[in-house]
Design an enzyme around this catalytic site. Structure first.
Site, PDB file in Angstrom:
ATOM      1  N   VAL A 181     -58.744 -20.116   8.237  1.00 15.07           N
ATOM      2  CA  VAL A 181     -57.694 -21.097   8.489  1.00 15.07           C
ATOM      3  C   VAL A 181     -57.856 -21.532   9.944  1.00 15.07           C
ATOM      4  CG1 VAL A 181     -55.216 -21.578   8.386  1.00 15.07           C
ATOM      5  CG2 VAL A 181     -56.196 -19.810   6.907  1.00 15.07           C
ATOM      6  N   ILE A 182     -57.993 -22.841  10.141  1.00 16.48           N
ATOM      7  CA  ILE A 182     -58.218 -23.376  11.489  1.00 16.48           C
ATOM      8  C   ILE A 182     -57.031 -24.237  11.883  1.00 16.48           C
ATOM      9  CG2 ILE A 182     -59.743 -24.789  12.922  1.00 16.48           C
ATOM     10  CD1 ILE A 182     -62.040 -23.866  11.039  1.00 16.48           C
ATOM     11  N   ARG A 197     -67.407 -16.237  14.952  1.00 23.41           N
ATOM     12  CA  ARG A 197     -66.986 -14.983  14.309  1.00 23.41           C
ATOM     13  C   ARG A 197     -67.506 -14.824  12.879  1.00 23.41           C
ATOM     14  NH1 ARG A 197     -63.810 -16.704  17.939  1.00 23.41           N
ATOM     15  NH2 ARG A 197     -62.619 -15.339  19.305  1.00 23.41           N
ATOM     16  N   HIS A 233     -48.581 -26.301   9.268  1.00 26.73           N
ATOM     17  CA  HIS A 233     -49.201 -25.767   8.060  1.00 26.73           C
ATOM     18  C   HIS A 233     -49.994 -24.493   8.364  1.00 26.73           C
ATOM     19  CE1 HIS A 233     -50.885 -25.966   4.010  1.00 26.73           C
ATOM     20  NE2 HIS A 233     -52.078 -25.797   4.541  1.00 26.73           N
ATOM     21  N   SER A 271     -57.243 -20.311   1.241  1.00 28.20           N
ATOM     22  CA  SER A 271     -56.786 -19.007   1.727  1.00 28.20           C
ATOM     23  C   SER A 271     -55.462 -18.592   1.111  1.00 28.20           C
ATOM     24  CB  SER A 271     -56.694 -19.014   3.253  1.00 28.20           C
ATOM     25  OG  SER A 271     -57.992 -19.066   3.807  1.00 28.20           O
ATOM     26  N   TRP A 308     -62.179 -23.130   0.840  1.00 26.56           N
ATOM     27  CA  TRP A 308     -61.806 -23.998   1.963  1.00 26.56           C
ATOM     28  C   TRP A 308     -62.544 -23.517   3.205  1.00 26.56           C
ATOM     29  CZ3 TRP A 308     -59.392 -28.465   1.690  1.00 26.56           C
ATOM     30  CH2 TRP A 308     -58.926 -29.058   2.854  1.00 26.56           C
ATOM     31  N   GLU A 324     -52.933 -30.034  13.504  1.00 24.40           N
ATOM     32  CA  GLU A 324     -51.868 -30.669  14.279  1.00 24.40           C
ATOM     33  C   GLU A 324     -50.482 -30.415  13.709  1.00 24.40           C
ATOM     34  OE1 GLU A 324     -52.873 -34.783  14.641  1.00 24.40           O
ATOM     35  OE2 GLU A 324     -54.737 -34.357  15.695  1.00 24.40           O
TER      36      GLU A 324
END
Length: 161
Positions: free
Chosen positions: A89-90, A135, A96, A65, A31, A93
């Protein structure tokens, strides 16, 4: 922001233990693969720079993840000296993001407590895609480099009686 004035790729090579005889497992989330591949490249290149042979680097992919926990648990069974969990992991809205980040960090912590093979947390938990890019080889360097150095140091620590 913790990385604002730090380059994640900077380290003093003279302080790194000899990694020539260590074996590393890397578990990579598919992902956000643009980000996780960048992190993987940072890990891989740093291990190679520190005399780890290609044959001593084992990579497995997992879907996301959240699945890193199980993948790392299985990787610990592969006679490796350290495992590196790579994910991204971003924030979206929904909540989650919070659930996944909490579960993954707690799961990897649990693996470190329950088993003798260290698992290094190389999971970016960013608010935006741009932060993740910055990053994973962008303007803040590469968290993968930092994770590889941590893995070498923890593998070495595990050899001390």
């Amino acid at each position: 922001m913790a990385t604002e004035n730090k380059n994640l790729s900077d380290y003093d090579k003279t302080t790194i233990p000899n990694a020539k005889n260590f074996r590393f497992g890397i578990v990579v989330s598919e992902w956000n693969d643009t980000i996780t591949e960048g992190l993987y490249n940072g890990v891989y290149n740093t291990l190679i720079e520190n005399q780890v042979g290609q044959e001593n680097i084992l990579r497995w992919n997992v879907p996301g993840s959240y699945e890193l926990i199980f993948g790392c648990k299985k990787m610990q069974e592969q006679q490796v000296d350290a495992v590196i969990a790579i994910g991204s992991v971003i924030q979206g809205e929904t909540k989650h993001f919070d659930f996944v980040c909490d579960a993954v960090s707690q799961g990897i912590k649990d693996l470190n407590i329950l088993h003798n093979t260290p698992v290094i947390f190389c999971v970016l938990t960013d608010n935006t895609m741009q932060q993740a890019i910055d990053r994973s080889g962008g303007k803040h360097g590469n968290k993968g480099t930092e994770a590889a150095i941590a893995a070498i140091k923890m593998a070495h620590l595990n050899t001390i009686s």
